[in-house]
Design a protein around this motif. Structure first.
Motif, PDB file in Angstrom:
ATOM      1  N   LEU A   1       9.447 -59.621  -4.987  1.00  0.00           N
ATOM      2  CA  LEU A   1      10.105 -59.538  -3.683  1.00  0.00           C
ATOM      3  C   LEU A   1       9.084 -59.808  -2.585  1.00  0.00           C
ATOM      4  O   LEU A   1       7.867 -59.743  -2.833  1.00  0.00           O
ATOM      5  N   PRO A   2       9.521 -60.112  -1.372  1.00  0.00           N
ATOM      6  CA  PRO A   2       8.558 -60.387  -0.290  1.00  0.00           C
ATOM      7  C   PRO A   2       7.637 -59.204   0.002  1.00  0.00           C
ATOM      8  O   PRO A   2       6.512 -59.400   0.457  1.00  0.00           O
ATOM      9  N   GLU A   3       8.096 -57.971  -0.259  1.00  0.00           N
ATOM     10  CA  GLU A   3       7.247 -56.813   0.007  1.00  0.00           C
ATOM     11  C   GLU A   3       6.053 -56.793  -0.938  1.00  0.00           C
ATOM     12  O   GLU A   3       6.111 -57.296  -2.059  1.00  0.00           O
ATOM     13  N   ASP A   4       4.964 -56.189  -0.493  1.00  0.00           N
ATOM     14  CA  ASP A   4       3.761 -56.094  -1.303  1.00  0.00           C
ATOM     15  C   ASP A   4       4.025 -55.281  -2.558  1.00  0.00           C
ATOM     16  O   ASP A   4       4.559 -54.168  -2.509  1.00  0.00           O
ATOM     17  N   ASP A   5       3.638 -55.826  -3.698  1.00  0.00           N
ATOM     18  CA  ASP A   5       3.715 -55.142  -4.990  1.00  0.00           C
ATOM     19  C   ASP A   5       5.121 -54.650  -5.307  1.00  0.00           C
ATOM     20  O   ASP A   5       5.311 -53.627  -5.956  1.00  0.00           O
ATOM     21  N   ALA A   6       6.148 -55.352  -4.840  1.00  0.00           N
ATOM     22  CA  ALA A   6       7.529 -54.961  -5.124  1.00  0.00           C
ATOM     23  C   ALA A   6       8.191 -56.032  -5.979  1.00  0.00           C
ATOM     24  O   ALA A   6       8.045 -57.232  -5.717  1.00  0.00           O
ATOM     25  N   TRP A   7       8.904 -55.581  -6.984  1.00  0.00           N
ATOM     26  CA  TRP A   7       9.621 -56.473  -7.897  1.00  0.00           C
ATOM     27  C   TRP A   7      11.058 -55.979  -8.020  1.00  0.00           C
ATOM     28  O   TRP A   7      11.364 -54.825  -7.680  1.00  0.00           O
ATOM     29  N   ARG A   8      11.936 -56.860  -8.487  1.00  0.00           N
ATOM     30  CA  ARG A   8      13.337 -56.488  -8.675  1.00  0.00           C
ATOM     31  C   ARG A   8      13.791 -56.844 -10.081  1.00  0.00           C
ATOM     32  O   ARG A   8      13.614 -57.969 -10.550  1.00  0.00           O
ATOM     33  N   LEU A   9      14.407 -55.862 -10.727  1.00  0.00           N
ATOM     34  CA  LEU A   9      15.050 -56.051 -12.023  1.00  0.00           C
ATOM     35  C   LEU A   9      16.544 -55.877 -11.816  1.00  0.00           C
ATOM     36  O   LEU A   9      16.987 -54.873 -11.246  1.00  0.00           O
ATOM     37  N   THR A  10      17.337 -56.856 -12.257  1.00  0.00           N
ATOM     38  CA  THR A  10      18.789 -56.793 -12.139  1.00  0.00           C
ATOM     39  C   THR A  10      19.401 -56.615 -13.513  1.00  0.00           C
ATOM     40  O   THR A  10      19.063 -57.352 -14.448  1.00  0.00           O
ATOM     41  N   LEU A  11      20.276 -55.648 -13.644  1.00  0.00           N
ATOM     42  CA  LEU A  11      20.950 -55.358 -14.903  1.00  0.00           C
ATOM     43  C   LEU A  11      22.448 -55.547 -14.717  1.00  0.00           C
ATOM     44  O   LEU A  11      23.010 -55.183 -13.681  1.00  0.00           O
ATOM     45  N   ARG A  12      23.071 -56.131 -15.735  1.00  0.00           N
ATOM     46  CA  ARG A  12      24.522 -56.322 -15.698  1.00  0.00           C
ATOM     47  C   ARG A  12      25.128 -55.664 -16.928  1.00  0.00           C
ATOM     48  O   ARG A  12      24.671 -55.876 -18.048  1.00  0.00           O
ATOM     49  N   ALA A  13      26.152 -54.843 -16.692  1.00  0.00           N
ATOM     50  CA  ALA A  13      26.756 -54.088 -17.786  1.00  0.00           C
ATOM     51  C   ALA A  13      28.268 -54.210 -17.734  1.00  0.00           C
ATOM     52  O   ALA A  13      28.852 -54.354 -16.655  1.00  0.00           O
ATOM     53  N   PRO A  14      28.946 -54.156 -18.889  1.00  0.00           N
ATOM     54  CA  PRO A  14      30.410 -54.067 -18.874  1.00  0.00           C
ATOM     55  C   PRO A  14      30.846 -52.820 -18.115  1.00  0.00           C
ATOM     56  O   PRO A  14      30.134 -51.811 -18.082  1.00  0.00           O
ATOM     57  N   VAL A  15      32.019 -52.888 -17.506  1.00  0.00           N
ATOM     58  CA  VAL A  15      32.501 -51.764 -16.697  1.00  0.00           C
ATOM     59  C   VAL A  15      32.563 -50.483 -17.520  1.00  0.00           C
ATOM     60  O   VAL A  15      32.216 -49.395 -17.039  1.00  0.00           O
ATOM     61  N   ALA A  16      32.957 -50.602 -18.783  1.00  0.00           N
ATOM     62  CA  ALA A  16      33.098 -49.417 -19.623  1.00  0.00           C
ATOM     63  C   ALA A  16      31.767 -48.734 -19.900  1.00  0.00           C
ATOM     64  O   ALA A  16      31.721 -47.536 -20.195  1.00  0.00           O
ATOM     65  N   GLU A  17      30.667 -49.481 -19.839  1.00  0.00           N
ATOM     66  CA  GLU A  17      29.349 -48.919 -20.144  1.00  0.00           C
ATOM     67  C   GLU A  17      28.555 -48.584 -18.879  1.00  0.00           C
ATOM     68  O   GLU A  17      27.412 -48.158 -18.960  1.00  0.00           O
ATOM     69  N   ALA A  18      29.149 -48.800 -17.703  1.00  0.00           N
ATOM     70  CA  ALA A  18      28.388 -48.647 -16.464  1.00  0.00           C
ATOM     71  C   ALA A  18      27.913 -47.217 -16.240  1.00  0.00           C
ATOM     72  O   ALA A  18      26.776 -46.980 -15.830  1.00  0.00           O
ATOM     73  N   SER A  19      28.770 -46.251 -16.503  1.00  0.00           N
ATOM     74  CA  SER A  19      28.388 -44.850 -16.277  1.00  0.00           C
ATOM     75  C   SER A  19      27.208 -44.466 -17.159  1.00  0.00           C
ATOM     76  O   SER A  19      26.292 -43.760 -16.710  1.00  0.00           O
ATOM     77  N   GLU A  20      27.218 -44.927 -18.399  1.00  0.00           N
ATOM     78  CA  GLU A  20      26.104 -44.630 -19.297  1.00  0.00           C
ATOM     79  C   GLU A  20      24.814 -45.266 -18.785  1.00  0.00           C
ATOM     80  O   GLU A  20      23.746 -44.650 -18.826  1.00  0.00           O
ATOM     81  N   LEU A  21      24.916 -46.504 -18.280  1.00  0.00           N
ATOM     82  CA  LEU A  21      23.731 -47.183 -17.770  1.00  0.00           C
ATOM     83  C   LEU A  21      23.167 -46.460 -16.553  1.00  0.00           C
ATOM     84  O   LEU A  21      21.950 -46.211 -16.470  1.00  0.00           O
ATOM     85  N   VAL A  22      24.037 -46.120 -15.599  1.00  0.00           N
ATOM     86  CA  VAL A  22      23.568 -45.432 -14.390  1.00  0.00           C
ATOM     87  C   VAL A  22      22.967 -44.083 -14.753  1.00  0.00           C
ATOM     88  O   VAL A  22      21.915 -43.685 -14.218  1.00  0.00           O
ATOM     89  N   GLY A  23      23.605 -43.372 -15.670  1.00  0.00           N
ATOM     90  CA  GLY A  23      23.072 -42.082 -16.095  1.00  0.00           C
ATOM     91  C   GLY A  23      21.704 -42.212 -16.746  1.00  0.00           C
ATOM     92  O   GLY A  23      20.804 -41.390 -16.507  1.00  0.00           O
ATOM     93  N   ALA A  24      21.528 -43.249 -17.575  1.00  0.00           N
ATOM     94  CA  ALA A  24      20.237 -43.447 -18.237  1.00  0.00           C
ATOM     95  C   ALA A  24      19.149 -43.782 -17.224  1.00  0.00           C
ATOM     96  O   ALA A  24      18.019 -43.276 -17.319  1.00  0.00           O
ATOM     97  N   LEU A  25      19.461 -44.634 -16.255  1.00  0.00           N
ATOM     98  CA  LEU A  25      18.468 -44.992 -15.241  1.00  0.00           C
ATOM     99  C   LEU A  25      18.152 -43.809 -14.331  1.00  0.00           C
ATOM    100  O   LEU A  25      16.999 -43.619 -13.912  1.00  0.00           O
ATOM    101  N   LYS A  26      19.172 -43.013 -14.027  1.00  0.00           N
ATOM    102  CA  LYS A  26      18.916 -41.826 -13.218  1.00  0.00           C
ATOM    103  C   LYS A  26      18.013 -40.849 -13.973  1.00  0.00           C
ATOM    104  O   LYS A  26      17.135 -40.207 -13.391  1.00  0.00           O
ATOM    105  N   GLY A  27      18.213 -40.738 -15.286  1.00  0.00           N
ATOM    106  CA  GLY A  27      17.328 -39.903 -16.094  1.00  0.00           C
ATOM    107  C   GLY A  27      15.902 -40.426 -16.090  1.00  0.00           C
ATOM    108  O   GLY A  27      14.935 -39.639 -16.053  1.00  0.00           O
ATOM    109  N   TYR A  28      15.757 -41.755 -16.118  1.00  0.00           N
ATOM    110  CA  TYR A  28      14.414 -42.350 -16.059  1.00  0.00           C
ATOM    111  C   TYR A  28      13.745 -42.030 -14.723  1.00  0.00           C
ATOM    112  O   TYR A  28      12.550 -41.674 -14.676  1.00  0.00           O
TER     113      TYR A  28
END
Length: 655
Positions: free
Chosen positions: A605-632
């Motif tokens: 990203l334009p900011e110093d030392d900033a990067w972006r990771l984009t994840l795409r998930a099926p709607v049915a698995e979205a809650s699990e993905l958000v929960g896992a990332l929030k746990g991380y």
């Protein structure tokens, strides 16, 4: 083992600490002296990690699962219950859905305390009148059935697209008043959310005329701390049952909520710019489901997200068919879209203002003001080399150069460095001549002022807004969203540079352009009174065709079909992580086990030392993905890992 005190009470407190690993309630002992004041929803002060912190009491119990000795509450900040159990549950649900913390969301739901206002005598609040309503929403059979169900207290859910025309079937404020009055007649409360201060002022004026002054409360951040908190207390205490406001009003603690309305549901102003970035439309959907109340999502345009709910049968459409909308609305056509027009003006497709647009302007000026929507503000927002078309940049900071009005006609300037010193030379070909590939509203007004020298010219853009215009002939030039409200409707409107609005590198560019154009149609008189709208752009563009047909529903249907083909929201969920590259690499252990997740990046990203990771998930698995990332993120927070990582779910801008 859990303890069960015989005489002590336990307060479960949400402490105001925005750290992900501390996003849970904590138990505190309630001192005997505070027992009468400690009830669910009150503000308290507690000692947490050696410091005094604010908190909200979520529950009062007589047992605890904590084995260690509990700390007592330090004091009750206020005995006023400002966080109702229903809103506390909604705050928790929003935090979980968008990957945020309770602390982040509750700041959106509950305004800061204003002690003097809390102690003052509340003003008188008259009961609203709903016997005589505007009758806009009930103009169709589906609308009348919806209103009848709301009057009976049924949790009906609908989407309403009023006709894009001035007054009558395009009177959105009247339609929202109809819906609110129906819910009030059932004895239940109402929340109406609008995107900005202009819409709030128009709706407030209509409600005052119909329901009576003081019969509703307004919740908006720009109202000032005292007025905002006074209105919030009136809602929390049950003194008023009708609330209108901007995006945070969707959390209002209305007693016995019967209806939630969101106007202009595709407006990006409804997306919260602070973490966890919830959208008021989605919060309204979540709240209607949780509290089993009626829901109305409305707007001149329709988003793919709303269309997905329609196709699932979760929302029922209330608008009139496109054929009827064309009969009721202004006449919409594309400039130079006939062989005869091209014969008269062979260069029409290349011209910014084709010849027949001047005819539309002249005809409109004969009976009233004419609106021209110009996508860009300023004079010449960008400059380029006359010879090779290379974008002109500042030799000092490399920012794009722009042209400003000056006494001698034109001045070259940089947004950071100011007026350019010396002579600019193209780094590619050495030519020093400049051209303006993009022309702003000021330059356009100057050119049209010369073409119509006897006509008054009005300009409006952010920072130079004009609220309203009368019905006298005038050329009104405005950027999208800054159009002055006409007292009797515009006689004609011209939508300039349509390709510029459609060409933005954003997934929602066409959807946003159509929403803006339909809002302009809503300021123009109906075709029966001579109202016309002319689009300067490619007639083959799908958004332009939908505008000509006045068919936002058909456009949303095709847009949603494309989203499903390309797996973009709402057909899938997108989640972005911004932060140091090493932290995004470590996040793989969290998202990799979730079924069906695709990853893109990380990219810098334009900011110093900033990067972006984009994840795409099926709607049915979205809650699990958000929960896992929030746990991380919670794990990173607990070990005080260096660097900040930002989580966003379904970001508003996808480009």
């Amino acid at each position: 083992m859990p303890t069960e005190p015989d005489h002590l009470r336990i307060a479960r407190v949400a402490v105001d600490v925005p750290l992900a690993h501390l996003d849970r309630p904590f138990d505190y002992l309630v001192p005997e002296a505070m027992a009468a004041d400690v009830t669910p929803g009150v503000r308290v002060r507690v000692k947490f990690a050696g410091r005094l912190r604010d908190g909200w009491v979520l529950e009062v119990a007589d047992t605890t699962e904590v084995d260690a000795k509990l700390a007592p509450l330090e004091r009750v900040t206020s005995p006023e219950p400002v966080l109702s159990p229903a809103v506390a549950g909604l705050v928790r649900a929003v935090a979980d859905h968008w990957g945020g913390t309770f602390s982040d969301v509750v700041r959106l739901a509950v305004p800061p305390r204003h002690a003097a206002t809390e102690k003052a005598e509340p003003p008188e609040r008259p009961q609203p009148r709903w016997e005589v309503l505007p009758g806009v929403l009930g103009g169709s059979a589906a609308g009348e059935r919806y209103l009848a169900g709301v009057r009976r207290g049924e949790p009906l859910r609908a989407v309403w697209n009023p006709v894009g025309v001035f007054g009558g079937p395009g009177d959105w404020a009247g339609g929202l008043t109809d819906a609110g009055g129906a819910a009030l007649a059932s004895g239940r409360g109402v929340i109406v959310v609008v995107p900005d201060a202009d819409a709030l002022a128009r709706l407030s004026a209509r409600l005052t005329d119909v329901l009576g002054a003081g019969s509703f409360a307004t919740l908006a951040a720009d109202a000032g701390p005292a007025a905002r908190y006074r209105n919030f207390l009136a809602v929390a205490r049950g003194d008023v049952r009708l609330v209108i406001g901007t995006r945070a009003a969707v959390f209002a603690p209305v007693h016995d909520l019967g209806l939630v309305v969101v106007w202009d549901e595709g407006n990006d102003s409804l997306a919260e710019p602070r973490a966890p970035y919830p959208h008021a439309r989605e919060v309204a959907v979540l709240r209607a489901s949780r509290e089993r109340c009626a829901l109305l999502l409305a707007g001149f345009g329709r988003t793919a997200e709303v269309q997905a709910l329609v196709e699932r049968g979760w929302l029922v459409p209330l608008g009139v068919p496109a054929q009827e909308a064309r009969r009721l609305g202004p006449a919409v056509r594309v400039a130079a879209d006939t062989d005869r027009a091209l014969e008269r003006d062979p260069d029409a497709h290349a011209a910014r203002l084709p010849r027949d647009v001047f005819g539309v302007i002249r005809a409109g000026l004969a009976s009233g003001p004419v609106l021209l929507q110009v996508p860009r503000a300023g004079y010449a927002p960008a400059l380029a080399c006359q010879r090779c078309r290379t974008l002109a940049r500042c030799p000092n900071c490399s920012q794009p150069l722009r042209g400003d009005r000056a006494r001698d006609g034109f001045a070259v300037a940089c947004a950071l460095c100011g007026p350019l010193e010396g002579v600019w030379a193209c780094p590619e070909c050495g030519d020093g001549r400049l051209r303006a590939p993009r022309v702003g509203v000021t330059r356009t007004a100057e050119e049209l002022g010369r073409a119509f020298p006897q006509v008054r010219v009005v300009t409006s853009w952010s920072g130079h807004l004009v609220d309203a215009v009368d019905d006298a002939p005038a050329l009104v030039l405005a950027t999208p969203g800054a159009e002055p409200f006409p007292s009797a409707g515009y006689a004609a409107a011209v939508l300039m540079d349509a390709g510029l609005m459609l060409g933005r590198p954003d997934l929602r560019a066409a959807e946003e352009a159509l929403r803006r154009w339909l809002a302009v149609c809503a300021l123009v008189r109906p075709a029966a009174e001579g109202g016309t709208v002319t689009v300067v752009g490619e007639p083959e563009a799908r958004a332009v065709q939908a505008l000509v047909r006045l068919d936002p529903a058909g456009f949303a249907e095709r847009e949603l079909a494309e989203r499903f083909e390309t797996h973009f929201p709402p057909a899938a969920r997108l989640v972005t992580l911004d932060g140091p590259q090493a932290a995004l690499t470590d996040a793989e252990a969290a998202w990799r086990p979730v079924t069906g997740v695709e990853h893109f990046g990380p990219v810098p990203l334009p900011e110093d030392d900033a990067w972006r990771l984009t994840l795409r998930a099926p709607v049915a698995e979205a809650s699990e993905l958000v929960g896992a990332l929030k746990g991380y993120l919670a794990e990173r927070s607990s070990r005080k890992a260096p660097g900040s990582v930002r989580l966003r779910v379904d970001p508003a801008a996808i480009g």
